[in-house]
Design an enzyme around this catalytic site. Structure first.
Site, short mmCIF file in Angstrom:
data_model
loop_
_atom_site.label_atom_id
_atom_site.label_comp_id
_atom_site.label_asym_id
_atom_site.label_seq_id
_atom_site.Cartn_x
_atom_site.Cartn_y
_atom_site.Cartn_z
N SER A 26 0.80 -1.22 0.00
CA SER A 26 0.00 0.00 0.00
C SER A 26 0.83 1.28 0.00
O SER A 26 0.32 2.35 -0.32
CB SER A 26 -0.95 0.03 1.20
OG SER A 26 -0.24 0.20 2.40
N LYS A 85 1.00 4.78 6.91
CA LYS A 85 0.43 5.59 5.83
C LYS A 85 1.06 6.97 5.86
O LYS A 85 1.83 7.31 6.77
CB LYS A 85 -1.09 5.73 5.97
CG LYS A 85 -1.89 4.43 5.99
CD LYS A 85 -1.95 3.74 4.65
CE LYS A 85 -2.80 2.47 4.73
NZ LYS A 85 -2.71 1.67 3.50
#
Length: 271
Positions: A46, A107
């Site tokens: 990701s 993230k």
């Protein structure tokens, strides 16, 4: 009778010293991991192109303050958030996800409290302003046990000059207000991810996104599909440097593969 007793005393003393040493070591590791540095391994794609599966990095723990999630297993010893500091847009952070299956996730910080965030046709808009998105050289990653062919769509599979299989993705550079710059992947147009509503970040929360925009369950999506807004107290720390990286091809019984599997060029890369 006195001799056996005297002979047994050093053995008891050595045991006590060993226990004391182990307790001190455990306390040292607990303090180090909770308040200074903690290791983190990358389990998914990701955060491509910056982070690959098999990367290992150090996370600094003091940047944003401390909460229960700074401690191993989220032990509830710290009430709320102390020595609090908000992250900066563009920081790469490790945090504890919401929900009963909470786990550590990494993230990039995109929106701070009060910000509005939206995706329009694959372009990021922050507080109503389009974030510059510049096409740069393709991102190329060799296919390996940590990144097999099934993780790379058929149309992105290719081979390098030596005929080795690789995955080739379109790559773009985004530059946030203030000049913070990083690269992202945009594989294709996916309406649910590339054309969104306007999100307004609530007080005490952040809006986080993965750099691999078409393969990241992040703040664009409500749980359980994504993670929604993340409370500040769930941020555990800031990614600092990659200290090891492996393509997954090493075998424990073949020590020479420990070296051949290592991606030495990635070691020492900062954020």
């Amino acid at each position: 009778m006195a001799t056996p007793k005297a002979a047994g005393k050093p053995a008891r003393s050595e045991t006590a010293e060993t226990v004391r040493f182990l307790l001190k070591l455990a306390l040292f590791v607990f303090v180090l991991r909770s308040f200074i540095f903690s290791p983190f391994s990358i389990p998914s794609e990701s955060m491509l192109p910056r982070l690959l599966i098999g990367d290992y990095l150090f996370v600094s723990k003091w940047n944003y303050g401390y909460s229960r999630w700074s401690l191993p297993w989220g032990v509830p010893l710290i009430p709320g958030r102390i020595f609090a500091h908000d992250p900066t847009r563009g920081d790469t952070v490790v945090f504890r996800s919401m929900g009963p299956d909470d786990h550590d996730v990494i993230k990039r910080v995109i929106g701070l409290p009060g910000d509005t965030v939206q995706m329009r046709n694959g372009q990021l808009f922050l507080n109503g302003q389009a974030i510059p998105k510049q096409r740069v050289a393709d991102f190329v990653v060799p296919l390996s046990p940590n990144f097999p062919a099934e993780k790379c769509g058929a149309r992105f599979q290719d081979s390098d000059a030596q005929g080795r299989p690789i995955c080739r993705y379109p790559r773009f550079r985004e530059t946030l207000p203030g000049g913070r710059s990083y690269t992202v992947l945009d594989q294709e147009n996916i309406p649910v991810a590339d054309d969104t509503d306007v999100y307004k970040v609530p007080a005490g929360n952040v809006f986080l996104m993965g750099d691999n925009r078409d393969d990241s369950a992040d703040s664009r999506f409500a749980p359980p599909v994504g993670m929604g807004y993340i409370p500040m107290e769930r941020i555990e720390g800031k990614a600092v440097v990659t200290f090891w990286s492996t393509d997954g091809s090493a075998e424990w019984l073949k020590p020479w593969t420990w070296v051949s599997a290592a991606r030495f060029r990635r070691i020492g890369e900062g954020f």
